[in-house]
Design a protein around this motif. Structure first.
Motif, PDB file in Angstrom:
ATOM      1  N   LYS A  42       0.640  -0.933  -0.016  1.00 37.67           N
ATOM      2  CA  LYS A  42       0.127   0.252   0.013  1.00 37.67           C
ATOM      3  C   LYS A  42       1.283   1.097  -0.110  1.00 37.67           C
ATOM      4  N   SER A  43       1.954   1.409   0.065  1.00 29.75           N
ATOM      5  CA  SER A  43       3.264   1.975   0.440  1.00 29.75           C
ATOM      6  C   SER A  43       3.937   2.715  -0.549  1.00 29.75           C
ATOM      7  N   ARG A  44       4.078   3.623  -1.404  1.00 30.29           N
ATOM      8  CA  ARG A  44       5.083   4.355  -2.249  1.00 30.29           C
ATOM      9  C   ARG A  44       6.453   3.683  -2.453  1.00 30.29           C
ATOM     10  N   SER A  45       6.519   3.599  -3.975  1.00 27.79           N
ATOM     11  CA  SER A  45       7.739   2.597  -4.253  1.00 27.79           C
ATOM     12  C   SER A  45       8.869   3.468  -3.535  1.00 27.79           C
ATOM     13  N   ASP A  46       8.988   4.799  -3.783  1.00 20.37           N
ATOM     14  CA  ASP A  46       9.942   4.976  -3.344  1.00 20.37           C
ATOM     15  C   ASP A  46       9.952   5.392  -1.851  1.00 20.37           C
ATOM     16  N   MET A  47       9.342   4.956  -1.497  1.00 20.20           N
ATOM     17  CA  MET A  47       9.714   4.994   0.638  1.00 20.20           C
ATOM     18  C   MET A  47       9.696   4.133   1.400  1.00 20.20           C
ATOM     19  N   ILE A  48      10.886   4.699   2.072  1.00 17.25           N
ATOM     20  CA  ILE A  48      11.996   3.143   3.029  1.00 17.25           C
ATOM     21  C   ILE A  48      11.642   3.195   3.818  1.00 17.25           C
ATOM     22  N   VAL A  49      11.617   1.442   4.720  1.00 16.63           N
ATOM     23  CA  VAL A  49      11.375   1.483   5.578  1.00 16.63           C
ATOM     24  C   VAL A  49      12.639   0.995   6.594  1.00 16.63           C
ATOM     25  N   MET A  50      12.603   1.883   8.426  1.00 14.05           N
ATOM     26  CA  MET A  50      14.328   1.022   9.017  1.00 14.05           C
ATOM     27  C   MET A  50      13.721   0.864   9.901  1.00 14.05           C
ATOM     28  N   HIS A  51      14.171   0.758  10.300  1.00 20.39           N
ATOM     29  CA  HIS A  51      14.621  -0.278  11.973  1.00 20.39           C
ATOM     30  C   HIS A  51      15.769   0.372  12.644  1.00 20.39           C
ATOM     31  N   PRO A  52      15.158   0.265  14.089  1.00 22.95           N
ATOM     32  CA  PRO A  52      17.028   0.472  14.644  1.00 22.95           C
ATOM     33  C   PRO A  52      17.312  -0.523  15.283  1.00 22.95           C
ATOM     34  N   MET A  53      16.429  -1.854  15.502  1.00 26.93           N
ATOM     35  CA  MET A  53      17.163  -3.048  15.424  1.00 26.93           C
ATOM     36  C   MET A  53      17.476  -3.421  17.423  1.00 26.93           C
ATOM     37  N   PRO A  54      17.220  -3.908  17.600  1.00 26.36           N
ATOM     38  CA  PRO A  54      17.193  -5.595  17.173  1.00 26.36           C
ATOM     39  C   PRO A  54      14.762  -5.476  16.673  1.00 26.36           C
ATOM     40  N   ARG A  55      15.327  -6.400  15.958  1.00 24.39           N
ATOM     41  CA  ARG A  55      13.369  -6.463  15.463  1.00 24.39           C
ATOM     42  C   ARG A  55      13.126  -8.132  15.913  1.00 24.39           C
ATOM     43  N   VAL A  56      12.331  -7.840  16.560  1.00 22.52           N
ATOM     44  CA  VAL A  56      11.368  -9.452  17.547  1.00 22.52           C
ATOM     45  C   VAL A  56       9.632  -9.941  16.239  1.00 22.52           C
ATOM     46  N   ASP A  57       9.097  -9.919  15.853  1.00 20.41           N
ATOM     47  CA  ASP A  57       8.012  -9.858  15.057  1.00 20.41           C
ATOM     48  C   ASP A  57       7.128  -8.832  14.018  1.00 20.41           C
ATOM     49  N   GLU A  58       8.311  -7.410  14.280  1.00 20.47           N
ATOM     50  CA  GLU A  58       7.203  -6.705  14.162  1.00 20.47           C
ATOM     51  C   GLU A  58       7.363  -5.986  12.525  1.00 20.47           C
ATOM     52  N   ILE A  59       8.362  -6.146  11.960  1.00 20.66           N
ATOM     53  CA  ILE A  59       8.706  -6.364  10.331  1.00 20.66           C
ATOM     54  C   ILE A  59       8.436  -7.972  10.299  1.00 20.66           C
ATOM     55  N   SER A  60       7.576  -8.600   9.344  1.00 23.48           N
ATOM     56  CA  SER A  60       7.640  -9.868   8.920  1.00 23.48           C
ATOM     57  C   SER A  60       9.189 -10.499   7.792  1.00 23.48           C
ATOM     58  N   ILE A  61       9.690 -11.676   8.406  1.00 24.09           N
ATOM     59  CA  ILE A  61      10.882 -11.785   7.810  1.00 24.09           C
ATOM     60  C   ILE A  61      10.909 -11.605   5.556  1.00 24.09           C
ATOM     61  N   GLU A  62       9.485 -12.247   5.122  1.00 24.54           N
ATOM     62  CA  GLU A  62       9.472 -11.399   4.089  1.00 24.54           C
ATOM     63  C   GLU A  62       9.364 -10.405   2.957  1.00 24.54           C
ATOM     64  N   VAL A  63       9.501  -9.463   3.927  1.00 23.10           N
ATOM     65  CA  VAL A  63       9.982  -7.697   3.925  1.00 23.10           C
ATOM     66  C   VAL A  63      10.978  -7.573   3.177  1.00 23.10           C
ATOM     67  N   ASP A  64      11.691  -8.273   4.018  1.00 22.23           N
ATOM     68  CA  ASP A  64      13.020  -7.777   4.004  1.00 22.23           C
ATOM     69  C   ASP A  64      14.256  -8.106   2.651  1.00 22.23           C
ATOM     70  N   ASN A  65      13.869  -8.524   1.089  1.00 18.47           N
ATOM     71  CA  ASN A  65      13.712  -9.101   0.247  1.00 18.47           C
ATOM     72  C   ASN A  65      13.266  -7.468  -0.437  1.00 18.47           C
ATOM     73  N   ASP A  66      12.887  -6.531  -0.089  1.00 24.45           N
ATOM     74  CA  ASP A  66      11.472  -5.815  -0.374  1.00 24.45           C
ATOM     75  C   ASP A  66      12.895  -4.738  -0.856  1.00 24.45           C
ATOM     76  N   PRO A  67      13.567  -3.588  -1.481  1.00 27.91           N
ATOM     77  CA  PRO A  67      14.505  -2.843  -1.785  1.00 27.91           C
ATOM     78  C   PRO A  67      13.742  -1.760  -1.027  1.00 27.91           C
ATOM     79  N   ARG A  68      12.481  -1.538  -0.780  1.00 31.66           N
ATOM     80  CA  ARG A  68      12.065  -0.238   0.522  1.00 31.66           C
ATOM     81  C   ARG A  68      13.013  -0.588   2.027  1.00 31.66           C
ATOM     82  N   ALA A  69      12.904  -2.403   2.156  1.00 36.17           N
ATOM     83  CA  ALA A  69      13.470  -2.426   3.361  1.00 36.17           C
ATOM     84  C   ALA A  69      14.582  -2.120   3.160  1.00 36.17           C
TER      85      ALA A  69
END
Length: 360
Positions: A256-283
Motif C-alpha cells: 500500500k506504500s509508495r515505491s520510493d518509501m523506505i522502511v527503517m528500524h533501529p533493531m533488534p527486530r522481534v516480530d514487528e516486521i515480517s521476514i518476507e519484507v527483507d527482500n523488498d527494496p524499500r527495506a
C-alpha cells in the motif's frame, strides 16, 4: 555545570551545523575508507555496556578498530566491579583514566549525563534507558541523507512503542530541527509519544498527527520507522503481551506504500516486521546498521579532535526535590546534584526530562 571536556549526551546540545558535519564526514568515510585507517592510532576507547547490545556496541568497536584505535571495557556488568556494588561515578571515574573516550549504555535515564559529570575523558551516550540514543539518531540521519537525498520536507511515520523508544525520541527531536518535516505518530494510546517530545516538535514549527492504524497512513509516507514493543520497559509481562502484536509490517501492508518509501528500524527486530519484507527494496534496515559504523567513526574522530567544553547542567540545584520518575538515575545514584530547569511551579529534571510540579 560546565565540563572542560566535550561530551555527546543529547544531540540537541549541538547545533544542526555540527550534525551536518558529522553526517558529511560519515559519507566521506563510507566512500573513501582508506583515508581514515590511521586516524585514531594510539587512542583507546572504553565501552561500558550495562545493557545488552549488538549493533551499537559492535559498530562502535568496529569503528574504532577501522580507525586504528584500541578497545577496553565490559558488555556485562556482572563481570565487573558493578556486581560488587560499585556506583556509577566510581566505575566511570576509574575507567576514564584508562581511555581517551568512553561509550556508555545504561538502563536508567540520565546515566550518561551522570557519568560525564565526573569522567576524565569525553563521554558518548549509547542509550540511557528509554530516554535518548543520539548515536542511533546520527545513524538514522546519515541513512536518510544517503537514501532520500535530504533531511527536510519529509513525511515521517513512526510506528510501535513510541513511549519507551529512545531512538524515536532522539529522532523526533533531531528531524524537527529541519524545515518542512511532518510526523505521523502511529501507536496505541498506551504507547504514545511523551508530551515533552511533542512539545519540542510543536515549538520547532513542525506538525504531527497521532493515529492508531498503520494501513490508513502508509501510502502518504516518505519513511516508515518501525520499532519493537520493548518488553524490558514494561512493569509486567501481562502489560507487554497486551501490546506485543499490535503492529506488524508485512508485504500486504507494504504494497500500500509508495515505491520510493523506505522502511527503517533501529533493531533488534522481534516480530514487528515480517521476514518476507527483507527482500523488498524499500527495506533498508540492514543497510542502516552499516551506516551506523560509518557515522560512529566520524563521531569518534570529531569528539577526539574537539576541545570545546560541554555544559551539562544548565538549571538550578534543588536538593530538597526528587525526580518523580522512579527510573531516573538520580533516584539510584543519590550523590548526584538534583538539577532542574524551568520556571514557576513546573520544573524539569535535567537528567531524564521528567516534569515535576513544585509544592509549597
Amino acid at each position: 555545570m560546565i565540563s572542560p571536556l566535550p561530551h555527546l549526551i543529547d544531540l540537541n546540545d549541538y547545533p544542526v551545523s555540527w550534525w551536518n558535519k558529522i553526517i558529511s564526514l560519515g559519507q566521506d568515510i563510507k566512500n573513501h575508507p582508506q583515508r581514515y585507517t590511521h586516524a585514531c592510532d594510539g587512542k583507546i576507547m572504553a565501552t561500558l555496556f550495562y545493557e545488552p547490545s549488538t549493533r551499537t556496541q559492535m559498530s562502535f568497536q568496529s569503528a574504532m578498530i577501522r580507525l586504528g584505535g584500541s578497545i577496553i571495557g565490559f558488555d556485562n556488568p556482572a563481570t565487573s566491579s558493578v556486581s560488587k556494588g560499585e556506583n556509577l561515578k566510581d566505575t566511570t571515574k576509574i575507567v576514564s583514566n584508562y581511555a581517551d573516550i568512553l561509550i556508555i549504555r545504561h538502563p536508567l535515564p540520565g546515566a550518561a549525563k551522570a557519568a560525564a559529570l565526573t569522567a576524565d575523558c569525553s563521554v558518548i551516550n549509547a542509550g540511557d534507558g528509554g530516554h535518548l540514543h543520539p548515536t542511533q539518531t546520527l545513524t538514522d540521519l546519515l541513512t536518510l541523507k544517503e537514501e532520500k537525498g535530504r533531511l527536510d520536507n519529509l513525511n515521517i511515520g513512526l510506528c510501535g512503542d513510541l513511549v519507551n523508544g529512545r531512538t524515536v525520541h532522539s529522532l523526533c527531536k533531531a528531524l524537527s530541527a529541519y524545515s518542512g518535516n511532518t510526523f505521523v505518530l502511529i501507536s496505541t494510546p498506551e504507547l504514545r509519544l511523551p508530551s515533552y517530545i511533542k512539545d519540542i516538535i510543536t515549538a520547532s514549527g513542525s506538525r504531527y498527527t497521532e493515529v492508531s492504524a498503520l494501513d490508513e497512513v502508509i501510502n502518504d509516507l516518505d519513511m516508515l520507522y518501525m520499532t519493537r514493543i520493548q518488553q524490558e520497559r514494561f512493569a509486567s509481562k501481562e502489560e507487554y503481551l497486551a501490546q506485543k502484536d499490535t503492529y506488524v509490517l508485512d508485504l500486504k501492508k507494504l504494497k500500500k506504500s509508495r515505491s520510493d518509501m523506505i522502511v527503517m528500524h533501529p533493531m533488534p527486530r522481534v516480530d514487528e516486521i515480517s521476514i518476507e519484507v527483507d527482500n523488498d527494496p524499500r527495506a533498508i534496515y540492514f543497510k542502516q546498521a552499516k551506516y551506523g559504523m560509518y557515522v560512529r567513526m566520524a563521531l569518534i574522530m570529531t569528539m577526539l579532535e574537539n576541545s570545546s567544553p560541554t555544559q551539562l547542567l544548565k538549571g538550578s540545584v534543588h536538593n530538597d526535590c526528587h525526580c518523580s520518575n522512579p527510573k531516573c538515575i538520580t533516584n539510584t545514584e543519590l550523590y548526584l546534584p538534583k538539577s532542574f530547569t524551568g520556571y514557576g511551579d513546573t520544573i524539569e529534571c535535567e537528567y531524564c526530562d521528567e516534569r515535576l510540579l513544585l509544592t509549597h
